[in-house]
Write an enzyme that holds these catalytic residues in place. Structure first.
Site, PDB file in Angstrom:
ATOM      1  N   GLY A  97       8.306   2.018  -6.735  1.00  0.00           N
ATOM      2  CA  GLY A  97       8.488   0.571  -6.874  1.00  0.00           C
ATOM      3  C   GLY A  97       9.701  -0.011  -6.199  1.00  0.00           C
ATOM      4  O   GLY A  97      10.027  -1.179  -6.426  1.00  0.00           O
TER       5      GLY A  97
ATOM      6  N   ILE B  34       0.873  -1.185   0.000  1.00  0.00           N
ATOM      7  CA  ILE B  34       0.000   0.000   0.000  1.00  0.00           C
ATOM      8  C   ILE B  34       0.908   1.233   0.000  1.00  0.00           C
ATOM      9  O   ILE B  34       1.582   1.509   0.988  1.00  0.00           O
ATOM     10  CB  ILE B  34      -0.931  -0.007   1.225  1.00  0.00           C
ATOM     11  CG1 ILE B  34      -1.760  -1.301   1.265  1.00  0.00           C
ATOM     12  CG2 ILE B  34      -1.836   1.214   1.196  1.00  0.00           C
ATOM     13  CD1 ILE B  34      -2.679  -1.417   2.490  1.00  0.00           C
TER      14      ILE B  34
ATOM     15  N   CYS C 263      12.739  18.837   8.417  1.00  0.00           N
ATOM     16  CA  CYS C 263      12.567  17.409   8.750  1.00  0.00           C
ATOM     17  C   CYS C 263      13.872  16.832   9.296  1.00  0.00           C
ATOM     18  O   CYS C 263      13.873  16.049  10.249  1.00  0.00           O
ATOM     19  CB  CYS C 263      12.082  16.618   7.537  1.00  0.00           C
ATOM     20  SG  CYS C 263      10.416  17.093   7.046  1.00  0.00           S
TER      21      CYS C 263
ATOM     22  N   CYS D 138       3.217   2.294  -3.003  1.00  0.00           N
ATOM     23  CA  CYS D 138       4.452   1.660  -3.510  1.00  0.00           C
ATOM     24  C   CYS D 138       5.453   2.658  -4.076  1.00  0.00           C
ATOM     25  O   CYS D 138       6.554   2.250  -4.471  1.00  0.00           O
ATOM     26  CB  CYS D 138       4.094   0.627  -4.583  1.00  0.00           C
ATOM     27  SG  CYS D 138       3.345   1.370  -6.042  1.00  0.00           S
TER      28      CYS D 138
END
Ligand SMILES: C[S@@+](CC[C@H](N)C(=O)[O-])C[C@H]1O[C@@H](n2cnc3c(N)ncnc32)[C@H](O)[C@@H]1O
Length: 424
Positions: A206, A201, A392, A203
């Site tokens: 890939g 869920i 972050c 992806c």
């Protein structure tokens, strides 16, 4: 007189004319005076003077005020105003992550919190942009970030195109190696083998699907809500010769049907918001075969800050990931317990690896900044992303945020190895 001096002089003039701007300036400066601690903040002001806040118990960070409009932005809009004023070039610093580290330490300090309560209450009147994340809204939110263009992400991610925290097993490893470590660790947690069919869920491009199919021979069905991402991911899967094992779907997980022996989800759950957490766990329960396991990698905020954070507007949510919300561990486990038969089987905090991951992404972004411009992104975009990546990095370095790999399963599953709880 240079252009900068001219604009500074104009701004000083504007400040003198406006009592509100003067009041805003003194509110912010006296706030800094009272609360900065654990380091020193040196502010170079537009009138040529310098003010220093905090102490020498930590690093010194210098910031230059370039435009006095910054004061009222910060006084009225708090953290959102601070970010907006950076994007507008109203202040500069040579050490953005260092500045955030100092401000995060300050912001987490109890005395500071007591002092800014009134300001916070005002800011809470401005709710977060969207918290529902309907099927349509989720697609448009994801489109706004991920469909910025694959070529932008290719400029700063490693070659696997992993857009989540890496994991260094040795300090001399490259980002690409550390990303492979992270993928390998997730596959090990799921104990993948050739008989597995994994639902992934979120992806991305890939990286996990390719790694799992290539290294373990399993089938993977990967879901993304970004059309651009799906297209590139399919191409990458085909080039890896894995099209027979990996299918990439442009599909919301809430619409997915079928049964999968394993489920993986790497830093996707931050996209869905508080209300959708039970929906996510109910979907995992519905889609997971008997004796299956779920591996989730999630950014998490400490529990004690979650309720306040989720009710306060957030710069990252507004300008980077619309609709997003970082969950806390208890928000995750409460939603899981309410909506599914799953329970926690293993947990590891890999958060300390996120600061170096983000530092690498930001360094690569800067190294390729001319290419970013050539792709058509303007200076405001570049400053927005610089702010995002630096903020972050500091949040993970100060442990204001952490990043957990969770393994979930149902009771009576004897096919998984012994449970592990590891804190970094
Ligand atoms: C931060 S990216 C992580 C990508 C990838 N797992 C990685 O580590 O590189 C989040 C991913 O979640 C996907 N996503 C977000 N909401 C989704 C939803 N409701 N259904 C399916 N995918 C979703 C996005 O399209 C994106 O691919």
């Amino acid at each position: 007189m240079t252009a900068v001096e001219t604009s500074a002089a104009e701004v000083v003039g504007r400040t003198r004319r406006s009592p509100l701007a003067r009041a805003a300036r003194s509110v912010v400066l006296s706030g800094l005076e009272r609360y900065v601690a654990g380091g020193e903040l040196v502010l170079e002001l537009t009138d040529g003077s310098t003010r220093s806040f905090g102490d020498r118990s930590g690093p010194t960070v210098v910031a230059r005020v370039e435009d006095d409009r910054l004061w009222s932005r910060i006084a009225t809009r708090g953290r959102i105003g601070l970010g907006e004023s950076y994007v507008e070039r109203e202040w500069e610093t040579d050490d953005l992550p260092g500045l955030f580290e100092l401000l995060l330490k300050t912001g987490n300090d109890a005395t500071y919190r007591a002092g800014v309560t009134r300001l916070n209450r005002l800011q809470r009147l401005r709710p977060r942009l969207s918290s529902r994340n309907s099927l349509r809204r989720a697609r448009s939110n994801i489109h706004r970030h991920y469909d910025l263009g694959n070529d932008l992400f290719e400029l700063f991610l490693d070659e696997s195109m992993s857009y989540s925290c890496a994991l260094w097993e040795r300090p001399d490893e490259s980002l690409a190696e550390a990303q492979q470590n992270k993928l390998r660790r997730l596959c090990e947690r799921l104990e993948l083998g050739p008989d597995d069919h994994v639902l992934e869920i979120g992806c991305g491009w890939g990286s996990f699907a390719i790694h799992a199919a290539r290294e373990h021979g399993c089938r993977v069905t990967g879901l993304t809500l970004s059309a651009a991402q799906a297209e590139l991911a399919r191409g990458r899967v085909a080039r890896a010769g894995l099209a027979g094992l990996v299918e990439i779907r442009f599909e919301d997980y809430r619409l997915t049907t079928g049964r999968y022996s394993k489920i993986a989800s790497v830093e996707m759950i931050e996209a869905i918001g508080h209300r959708q957490l039970p929906v996510f766990f109910a979907a995992c329960d519905r889609l997971l075969a008997r004796d299956g396991a779920v591996a989730i990698q999630a950014i998490a905020i400490p529990d004690e800050r979650y309720e306040r954070y989720r009710r306060t507007p957030d710069w990252i949510e507004r300008y980077i990931f619309p609709g997003s919300l970082i969950p806390s561990m208890s928000a995750l486990t409460t939603a899981m317990t309410k909506a599914s038969r799953l329970h926690l089987h293993g947990l590891e905090d890999i958060g300390p690896h996120y600061a170096p991951t983000l530092r690498e992404w930001r360094a690569r972004f800067h190294a390729r900044v001319e290419d970013v411009s050539r792709l058509g992104y303007d200076e405001r975009f570049i400053r927005t992303w610089d702010y995002y990546l630096a903020y972050c990095e500091a949040a993970f370095r100060t442990r204001s945020l952490f990043d957990v790999q969770l393994v979930l399963t149902r009771s009576f599953n004897r096919s998984l190895g012994s449970p592990k709880i590891i804190a970094a």
